[in-house]
Design a protein around this motif. Structure first.
Motif, PDB file in Angstrom:
ATOM      1  N   LEU A  57      29.852  31.825  59.452  1.00  0.00           N
ATOM      2  CA  LEU A  57      29.725  30.407  59.806  1.00  0.00           C
ATOM      3  C   LEU A  57      28.907  29.629  58.782  1.00  0.00           C
ATOM      4  CD1 LEU A  57      30.073  28.134  61.964  1.00  0.00           C
ATOM      5  CD2 LEU A  57      27.952  28.978  63.007  1.00  0.00           C
ATOM      6  N   ASP A  58      29.543  28.642  58.175  1.00  0.00           N
ATOM      7  CA  ASP A  58      28.820  27.732  57.289  1.00  0.00           C
ATOM      8  C   ASP A  58      28.016  26.756  58.144  1.00  0.00           C
ATOM      9  OD1 ASP A  58      27.981  26.383  55.025  1.00  0.00           O
ATOM     10  OD2 ASP A  58      29.727  25.064  54.980  1.00  0.00           O
ATOM     11  N   LEU A  59      26.839  26.409  57.681  1.00  0.00           N
ATOM     12  CA  LEU A  59      25.972  25.549  58.482  1.00  0.00           C
ATOM     13  C   LEU A  59      26.370  24.071  58.395  1.00  0.00           C
ATOM     14  CD1 LEU A  59      23.580  26.312  60.267  1.00  0.00           C
ATOM     15  CD2 LEU A  59      22.068  25.528  58.460  1.00  0.00           C
ATOM     16  N   ILE A  60      26.823  23.637  57.215  1.00  0.00           N
ATOM     17  CA  ILE A  60      27.165  22.227  57.019  1.00  0.00           C
ATOM     18  C   ILE A  60      28.686  22.095  57.023  1.00  0.00           C
ATOM     19  CG2 ILE A  60      26.893  20.211  55.535  1.00  0.00           C
ATOM     20  CD1 ILE A  60      24.287  21.294  56.705  1.00  0.00           C
ATOM     21  N   MET A  61      29.226  21.517  58.114  1.00  0.00           N
ATOM     22  CA  MET A  61      30.668  21.354  58.249  1.00  0.00           C
ATOM     23  C   MET A  61      30.977  20.012  58.896  1.00  0.00           C
ATOM     24  SD  MET A  61      32.321  24.968  59.412  1.00  0.00           S
ATOM     25  CE  MET A  61      31.427  24.953  60.965  1.00  0.00           C
ATOM     26  N   MET A  64      31.539  19.043  63.577  1.00  0.00           N
ATOM     27  CA  MET A  64      30.511  19.724  64.347  1.00  0.00           C
ATOM     28  C   MET A  64      29.816  20.704  63.409  1.00  0.00           C
ATOM     29  SD  MET A  64      30.906  22.120  67.765  1.00  0.00           S
ATOM     30  CE  MET A  64      31.541  20.790  68.761  1.00  0.00           C
ATOM     31  N   ASN A  65      28.501  20.566  63.237  1.00  0.00           N
ATOM     32  CA  ASN A  65      27.830  21.440  62.273  1.00  0.00           C
ATOM     33  C   ASN A  65      27.609  22.833  62.853  1.00  0.00           C
ATOM     34  OD1 ASN A  65      25.262  21.633  63.648  1.00  0.00           O
ATOM     35  ND2 ASN A  65      24.786  19.551  62.914  1.00  0.00           N
ATOM     36  N   GLY A  66      27.175  23.734  61.988  1.00  0.00           N
ATOM     37  CA  GLY A  66      27.062  25.128  62.363  1.00  0.00           C
ATOM     38  C   GLY A  66      26.101  25.382  63.513  1.00  0.00           C
ATOM     39  N   LEU A  67      24.958  24.676  63.545  1.00  0.00           N
ATOM     40  CA  LEU A  67      24.000  24.868  64.633  1.00  0.00           C
ATOM     41  C   LEU A  67      24.602  24.456  65.969  1.00  0.00           C
ATOM     42  CD1 LEU A  67      20.522  23.778  63.199  1.00  0.00           C
ATOM     43  CD2 LEU A  67      21.163  26.027  64.097  1.00  0.00           C
ATOM     44  N   GLU A  68      25.367  23.363  65.974  1.00  0.00           N
ATOM     45  CA  GLU A  68      26.029  22.941  67.212  1.00  0.00           C
ATOM     46  C   GLU A  68      27.039  23.982  67.668  1.00  0.00           C
ATOM     47  OE1 GLU A  68      26.065  18.101  66.986  1.00  0.00           O
ATOM     48  OE2 GLU A  68      27.350  19.175  65.568  1.00  0.00           O
ATOM     49  N   ILE A  85      27.369  35.766  61.123  1.00  0.00           N
ATOM     50  CA  ILE A  85      26.626  35.699  59.866  1.00  0.00           C
ATOM     51  C   ILE A  85      26.626  34.235  59.424  1.00  0.00           C
ATOM     52  CG2 ILE A  85      26.580  36.325  57.421  1.00  0.00           C
ATOM     53  CD1 ILE A  85      27.762  39.017  58.141  1.00  0.00           C
ATOM     54  N   VAL A  86      25.464  33.667  59.312  1.00  0.00           N
ATOM     55  CA  VAL A  86      25.335  32.257  58.936  1.00  0.00           C
ATOM     56  C   VAL A  86      25.215  32.145  57.416  1.00  0.00           C
ATOM     57  CG1 VAL A  86      23.889  30.196  59.097  1.00  0.00           C
ATOM     58  CG2 VAL A  86      24.290  31.612  61.126  1.00  0.00           C
ATOM     59  N   CYS A  87      25.945  31.179  56.844  1.00  0.00           N
ATOM     60  CA  CYS A  87      25.864  30.893  55.405  1.00  0.00           C
ATOM     61  C   CYS A  87      25.362  29.466  55.230  1.00  0.00           C
ATOM     62  CB  CYS A  87      27.234  31.034  54.749  1.00  0.00           C
ATOM     63  SG  CYS A  87      28.029  32.614  55.020  1.00  0.00           S
ATOM     64  N   THR A  88      24.390  29.275  54.368  1.00  0.00           N
ATOM     65  CA  THR A  88      23.852  27.934  54.152  1.00  0.00           C
ATOM     66  C   THR A  88      23.236  27.822  52.767  1.00  0.00           C
ATOM     67  OG1 THR A  88      22.254  26.277  54.939  1.00  0.00           O
ATOM     68  CG2 THR A  88      21.652  28.604  55.213  1.00  0.00           C
ATOM     69  N   ALA A  89      23.308  26.622  52.201  1.00  0.00           N
ATOM     70  CA  ALA A  89      22.644  26.354  50.929  1.00  0.00           C
ATOM     71  C   ALA A  89      21.244  25.810  51.147  1.00  0.00           C
ATOM     72  CB  ALA A  89      23.468  25.378  50.107  1.00  0.00           C
ATOM     73  N   ILE A 109      21.934  32.948  51.979  1.00  0.00           N
ATOM     74  CA  ILE A 109      21.671  31.682  51.289  1.00  0.00           C
ATOM     75  C   ILE A 109      22.649  31.536  50.134  1.00  0.00           C
ATOM     76  CG2 ILE A 109      19.948  30.274  50.124  1.00  0.00           C
ATOM     77  CD1 ILE A 109      19.348  30.893  53.078  1.00  0.00           C
ATOM     78  N   LYS A 110      23.413  30.441  50.150  1.00  0.00           N
ATOM     79  CA  LYS A 110      24.383  30.166  49.085  1.00  0.00           C
ATOM     80  C   LYS A 110      23.667  29.777  47.801  1.00  0.00           C
ATOM     81  CE  LYS A 110      28.177  28.367  51.956  1.00  0.00           C
ATOM     82  NZ  LYS A 110      28.987  27.178  52.223  1.00  0.00           N
ATOM     83  N   PRO A 111      24.311  30.009  46.649  1.00  0.00           N
ATOM     84  CA  PRO A 111      25.567  30.731  46.475  1.00  0.00           C
ATOM     85  C   PRO A 111      25.341  32.244  46.501  1.00  0.00           C
ATOM     86  CG  PRO A 111      24.765  30.023  44.347  1.00  0.00           C
ATOM     87  CD  PRO A 111      23.790  29.484  45.367  1.00  0.00           C
ATOM     88  N   PHE A 112      26.352  32.983  46.955  1.00  0.00           N
ATOM     89  CA  PHE A 112      26.258  34.440  46.943  1.00  0.00           C
ATOM     90  C   PHE A 112      27.622  35.017  46.583  1.00  0.00           C
ATOM     91  CE2 PHE A 112      27.160  33.160  51.315  1.00  0.00           C
ATOM     92  CZ  PHE A 112      28.299  33.898  51.610  1.00  0.00           C
TER      93      PHE A 112
END
Length: 444
Positions: A57-61, A64-68, A85-89, A109-112
């Motif tokens: 799951l990307d956090l910024i989308m 509806m964002n990832g936390l929601e 698994i959360v992915c975020t920059a 933590i992006k990038p990976f």
């Protein structure tokens, strides 16, 4: 007999297509079944339909964002234990604390690299569970070298110290393009050669003070006020050790020394010619090219009141023409698409066309809009349409537009540049064109 295991289903919630394609390709190559959701709402729909074994799951989308999404999943009985698994920059401690409260398998933590994600999946599905945490960027193997190029300022380049015509202007409306009148420089890294002495010459002079006194070559296209008014404010003329050679035409009416230094008459200026500390030479131009080190400077007369020339610099396989004042095709108000080198309107200008033929960089004016030009015929400046035609007739490689009208502020010049590009498309000449601004540099 061993019972074959079903491939694990992975849902990627990632709105950046390049990232989702890269990760899904890597996962599919290792036997995972993958689907992609491009926003938070689609993610929830896919979870219900696809029933993934794990969500990446990307956090910024969008939508509806990832936390929601996570809060929604944890509130539902069927999905409250879905591995995520959360992915975020964004690696801010406050946000990471909120994420970890939702119980993810891991936070990347992006990038990976996709290999890191594969390793996390192997650990989750096939090995004993490890401690949950955050995998930071510094856990990614570092490159052996970092590519960090630095601009080579010793390369040959043109710098435009003043790009305005007629009179200097100032104010917020001119902040982007600037308001200094004409002054250009050709810099080889060894030789520094100036063209015209408008108010931009003051800034050029300040740049010379950073080094040791040197020999400066200053070429004057003509002696209208906006091309000489910066000379009394050119600091090197007051500094011992500098030598300035000024080149001008014989037909200026007065000799070039009288014209430049006449501005320093006691009635106009507190410092006189005899107070100048630099060595100053005044040289008349003739038909012979001027050689300055490896640089060759030639000139051609332009269509402009009085004795006016444009210059061309040839150096190191690069040709640059500097033509700030030139009323190309004086009086022509027709379509530029109709013009060829054989046109009756063009033939009288063949010397200038031949002079500019194939030039790599054309620094040429286009002061007037076609609609304004009929009231200004004979004033010595090109209208935009005929200037566009000139670039095509000479097959110039790039065009920098100079000598901006003092009435044209930044907004007007933006609109004018869009019109310029439209005209160039209409006449079938896809040249790269930009508007000059004070301080602009163009490197070879």
């Amino acid at each position: 007999m061993a019972i074959p295991t079903q491939p694990k289903r992975i849902l990627l919630a990632e709105d950046v297509r390049a990232i989702s394609l890269r990760m899904s390709h890597a996962l599919e190559q290792h036997g995972y079944v993958v689907r992609v959701a491009e926003d938070g709402e689609e993610c929830l729909e896919q979870i219900e339909a696809f029933r993934p074994d794990l969500l990446v799951l990307d956090l910024i989308m969008p939508k509806m964002n990832g936390l929601e999404v996570l809060r929604h999943l944890r509130a539902q009985q069927l999905t409250q234990n879905l591995p995520v698994i959360v992915c975020t920059a964004k690696d801010y401690s406050t946000e990471l604390k909120h994420i970890q409260q939702t119980g993810p398998v891991d936070v990347l933590i992006k990038p990976f690299d996709p290999e890191l994600l594969l390793e996390k999946l192997r650990q989750h599905f096939h090995e004993a569970p490890s401690a949950k945490g955050v995998t930071h960027r510094d856990h990614i193997p570092a490159a052996t070298e970092q590519y960090a190029p630095v601009l080579d300022t010793k390369r040959s380049h043109v710098r435009l110290w003043g790009t305005r015509g007629s009179i200097p202007v100032c104010g917020a409306r001119y902040a982007q393009h600037g308001g200094n009148t004409t002054c250009f420089e050709y810099n080889t890294g060894k030789e520094r050669i100036l063209f015209d002495a408008g108010s931009g010459l003051r800034d050029a002079g300040q740049s010379f003070l950073a080094g040791s006194p040197c020999h400066i070559h200053l070429f004057i296209t003509h002696t209208h006020w906006d091309h000489i008014q910066g000379f009394p404010f050119f600091t090197p003329i007051y500094v011992p050790g500098f030598e300035i050679t000024v080149y001008g035409e014989r037909g200026f009416g007065k000799n070039i020394e009288s014209l430049l230094c006449g501005q320093m008459d006691r009635d106009y200026f507190p410092i006189q010619r005899e107070d100048l500390r630099a060595k100053i030479n005044f040289v008349f131009l003739d038909d012979a090219p001027v050689k300055i080190g490896d640089v060759t400077v030639t000139r051609e007369f332009t269509q402009h009141p009085g004795a006016t020339v444009g210059f061309k610099v040839t150096h190191d396989g690069w040709s640059v023409a500097l033509i700030p004042d030139n009323e190309f095709l004086q009086g022509y108000t027709g379509s530029p698409a109709l013009l060829t080198r054989d046109s009756n309107s063009v033939v009288p200008y063949e010397p200038m066309v031949r002079f500019l033929d194939g030039v790599d960089l054309l620094i040429h004016e286009a002061q007037y809009l076609p609609a304004d030009y009929p009231k200004r015929i004979g004033w010595g400046h090109s209208n935009l349409a005929t200037a566009c035609a000139l670039t095509k007739l000479v097959n110039a490689k790039k065009w920098i537009v100079v000598h901006h009208d003092p009435d044209h502020d930044d907004s007007a010049l933006h609109a004018k540049l869009n019109l310029t590009r439209q005209i160039l498309r209409e006449i079938g000449h896809p040249i790269q064109v930009v508007h000059a601004y004070d301080g602009m540099a163009e490197y070879h």
